[in-house]
Write a protein that holds these residues in place. Structure first.
Motif, mmCIF file in Angstrom:
data_model
loop_
_atom_site.group_PDB
_atom_site.id
_atom_site.type_symbol
_atom_site.label_atom_id
_atom_site.label_comp_id
_atom_site.label_asym_id
_atom_site.label_seq_id
_atom_site.Cartn_x
_atom_site.Cartn_y
_atom_site.Cartn_z
ATOM 1 N N LEU A 9 0.869 -1.191 0.000
ATOM 2 C CA LEU A 9 0.000 0.000 0.000
ATOM 3 C C LEU A 9 0.897 1.230 0.000
ATOM 4 N N VAL A 10 0.618 2.175 -0.891
ATOM 5 C CA VAL A 10 1.399 3.419 -0.967
ATOM 6 C C VAL A 10 0.451 4.594 -0.786
ATOM 7 N N THR A 11 0.721 5.457 0.207
ATOM 8 C CA THR A 11 -0.096 6.673 0.369
ATOM 9 C C THR A 11 0.556 7.832 -0.394
ATOM 10 N N GLY A 12 -0.272 8.810 -0.766
ATOM 11 C CA GLY A 12 0.246 9.924 -1.565
ATOM 12 C C GLY A 12 0.715 9.424 -2.916
ATOM 13 N N ALA A 13 -0.028 8.434 -3.460
ATOM 14 C CA ALA A 13 0.425 7.715 -4.666
ATOM 15 C C ALA A 13 -0.047 8.357 -5.967
ATOM 16 N N ALA A 14 -0.791 9.460 -5.881
ATOM 17 C CA ALA A 14 -1.380 10.038 -7.094
ATOM 18 C C ALA A 14 -0.351 10.744 -7.971
ATOM 19 N N GLN A 15 0.785 11.138 -7.394
ATOM 20 C CA GLN A 15 1.776 11.891 -8.186
ATOM 21 C C GLN A 15 3.138 11.819 -7.498
ATOM 22 N N GLY A 16 4.120 12.415 -8.143
ATOM 23 C CA GLY A 16 5.430 12.626 -7.514
ATOM 24 C C GLY A 16 6.100 11.346 -7.031
ATOM 25 N N ILE A 17 6.671 11.415 -5.843
ATOM 26 C CA ILE A 17 7.453 10.295 -5.305
ATOM 27 C C ILE A 17 6.560 9.074 -5.070
ATOM 28 N N ALA A 30 5.096 -6.603 -7.172
ATOM 29 C CA ALA A 30 4.054 -6.478 -6.143
ATOM 30 C C ALA A 30 2.732 -6.006 -6.751
ATOM 31 N N ASP A 31 1.624 -6.399 -6.102
ATOM 32 C CA ASP A 31 0.333 -5.762 -6.371
ATOM 33 C C ASP A 31 0.243 -4.535 -5.468
ATOM 34 N N ILE A 32 -0.429 -3.488 -5.958
ATOM 35 C CA ILE A 32 -0.315 -2.187 -5.279
ATOM 36 C C ILE A 32 -1.675 -1.580 -4.948
ATOM 37 N N ALA A 33 -1.883 -1.281 -3.663
ATOM 38 C CA ALA A 33 -3.051 -0.508 -3.221
ATOM 39 C C ALA A 33 -2.647 0.964 -3.204
ATOM 40 N N LEU A 34 -3.382 1.767 -3.971
ATOM 41 C CA LEU A 34 -3.054 3.191 -4.109
ATOM 42 C C LEU A 34 -3.992 4.018 -3.238
ATOM 43 N N VAL A 35 -3.427 4.935 -2.464
ATOM 44 C CA VAL A 35 -4.233 5.775 -1.562
ATOM 45 C C VAL A 35 -3.794 7.229 -1.727
ATOM 46 N N ASP A 36 -4.762 8.125 -1.805
ATOM 47 C CA ASP A 36 -4.466 9.564 -1.923
ATOM 48 C C ASP A 36 -5.788 10.318 -1.735
ATOM 49 N N LEU A 37 -5.696 11.636 -1.613
ATOM 50 C CA LEU A 37 -6.898 12.469 -1.621
ATOM 51 C C LEU A 37 -7.456 12.585 -3.035
ATOM 52 N N GLN A 79 -9.440 -6.146 -1.257
ATOM 53 C CA GLN A 79 -9.348 -6.111 -2.725
ATOM 54 C C GLN A 79 -8.210 -6.968 -3.266
ATOM 55 N N LEU A 80 -7.072 -6.955 -2.558
ATOM 56 C CA LEU A 80 -5.867 -7.578 -3.119
ATOM 57 C C LEU A 80 -5.456 -8.857 -2.385
ATOM 58 N N GLY A 81 -6.093 -9.112 -1.236
ATOM 59 C CA GLY A 81 -5.876 -10.402 -0.566
ATOM 60 C C GLY A 81 -4.788 -10.416 0.491
ATOM 61 N N GLY A 82 -4.410 -9.259 1.010
ATOM 62 C CA GLY A 82 -3.417 -9.260 2.098
ATOM 63 C C GLY A 82 -2.717 -7.924 2.182
ATOM 64 N N LEU A 83 -1.641 -7.892 2.935
ATOM 65 C CA LEU A 83 -0.771 -6.707 2.998
ATOM 66 C C LEU A 83 0.587 -7.125 3.537
ATOM 67 N N ASP A 84 1.645 -6.736 2.835
ATOM 68 C CA ASP A 84 3.013 -7.068 3.254
ATOM 69 C C ASP A 84 3.888 -5.839 3.437
ATOM 70 N N ILE A 85 3.563 -4.753 2.726
ATOM 71 C CA ILE A 85 4.436 -3.565 2.707
ATOM 72 C C ILE A 85 3.552 -2.325 2.821
ATOM 73 N N MET A 86 3.882 -1.439 3.753
ATOM 74 C CA MET A 86 3.116 -0.196 3.908
ATOM 75 C C MET A 86 4.068 0.975 3.701
ATOM 76 N N VAL A 87 3.812 1.805 2.697
ATOM 77 C CA VAL A 87 4.662 2.974 2.448
ATOM 78 C C VAL A 87 3.876 4.229 2.831
ATOM 79 N N ASN A 88 4.247 4.819 3.965
ATOM 80 C CA ASN A 88 3.593 6.047 4.449
ATOM 81 C C ASN A 88 4.294 7.240 3.808
ATOM 82 N N ASN A 89 3.906 7.518 2.559
ATOM 83 C CA ASN A 89 4.619 8.523 1.759
ATOM 84 C C ASN A 89 3.941 9.893 1.760
ATOM 85 N N ALA A 90 2.604 9.939 1.937
ATOM 86 C CA ALA A 90 1.882 11.214 1.801
ATOM 87 C C ALA A 90 2.450 12.252 2.767
#
Ligand SMILES: NC(=O)C1=CN([C@@H]2O[C@H](COP(=O)(O)OP(=O)(O)OC[C@H]3O[C@@H](n4cnc5c(N)ncnc54)[C@H](O)[C@@H]3O)[C@@H](O)[C@H]2O)C=CC1
Ligand SMILES: CC(=O)C(C)=O
Length: 259
Positions: A9-17, A30-37, A79-90
């Motif tokens: 899961l990556v937060t602040g994933a809509a643009q940039g880093i 990896a399969d990726i859960a995208l999170v952003d405003l 949605q993706l069946g689990g979670l292994d990596i959390m990137v708190n980027n936002a």
């Protein structure tokens, strides 16, 4: 591929880093859960990830809201069946002389950069434990988490706080096999720096572009950083190669700050 079978899961994933990290982790399998405003831009990143042959989900959430962050993690799992990596980027930046900072300014940036990171650590750690997985938590820090910058004082203090949270969480969560690290970029050419440069010009009277050029001229490798430079290091932190690393916040800045 090093991240085959993993879900990130990556937060602040809509643009940039954040976008750069999401695409790189997807390229690594990896399969990726995208999170952003910004749901519209997230949809574009999701299309890019699908084109790489990976599964993805999008979820609109404000990382400053604890319930929304926990909901985002649950959604990724469902949605993706689990979670292994959390990137708190936002994160957000703020350019202001310390003497002008208001209570509202202070609370706004702490809510996103510090509370947002803490809620991400909590939600991910709870999910990893429920799934009995040795997950990896990776937080966005900065050169400003190693050195306080003039006119970026409160922003710098939020990144020092992220480094402290990273160390403390690593110490509390090691017993569950969860690692917690951070990445500290330098000057990355994203919308954030366009805004920093513009605000610096307003505050100091310097011409547009002058602050950016001054910062870039202090980089040993002679160029600004790209989201891909940052993402390559995050991909390492997310991979089994970093299994024996926790509580660290290395500089990935082209040679700007030496600690
Ligand atoms: N650009 C740079 O030079 C550097 C950036 N960083 C850090 O890297 C991270 C990403 O920065 P950039 O990509 O440059 O920024 P950016 O401004 O280009 O992108 C930030 C993303 O986060 C999202 N976002 C903002 N507030 C949010 C919230 N409350 N909830 C959910 N999403 C939210 C925005 O919609 C945007 O998509 C930040 O934590 C920043 O502090 C660290 C060092 C240098
Ligand atoms: C945005 C940021 O972290 C700096 C110091 O460039």
């Amino acid at each position: 591929m090093k991240l085959s079978g993993k879900i990130a899961l990556v937060t602040g994933a809509a643009q940039g880093i954040g976008r750069g990290i999401a695409l790189r982790l997807a390229k690594d399998g990896a399969d990726i859960a995208l999170v952003d405003l910004n749901l519209e831009k997230l949809g574009q990143v999701a299309s890019e990830i699908k084109a790489l042959g990976r599964n993805t989900s999008v979820f609109a959430a404000d990382v400053g809201d604890r319930d929304q962050v926990f909901a985002a993690v649950d959604y990724a799992h469902n949605q993706l069946g689990g979670l292994d990596i959390m990137v708190n980027n936002a994160g957000i930046c703020q350019v202001k002389p310390l003497m002008d900072v208001t209570q509202q300014d202070f609370e706004h940036i702490y809510r996103i950069n510090v509370q947002g990171t803490l809620w991400g650590i909590q939600a991910a750690a709870e999910k990893f434990q429920a799934l009995k997985r040795k997950g990896k938590i990776i937080n966005a820090c900065s050169i400003a988490g190693h050195e306080g910058y003039a006119l970026l004082g409160v922003y710098s203090s939020t990144k020092f706080a992220v480094r402290a949270l990273t160390q403390a969480a690593a110490k509390e969560l090691a017993v569950h096999g969860i690692t917690v690290n951070a990445y500290c970029p330098g000057v990355v050419g994203t919308d954030m720096w366009v805004e920093i440069d513009k605000r610096m010009a307003e505050v100091t009277g310097a011409p547009i572009g002058a602050t950016y050029e001054k910062f870039v001229s202090g980089i040993l490798l002679g160029r600004a950083e790209t989201p891909e430079d940052v993402a390559a290091f995050v991909a390492y932190l997310a991979s089994p190669d970093a299994d024996y690393m926790t509580g660290q916040a290395p500089l990935i800045d082209g040679g700007m700050v030496f600690r």
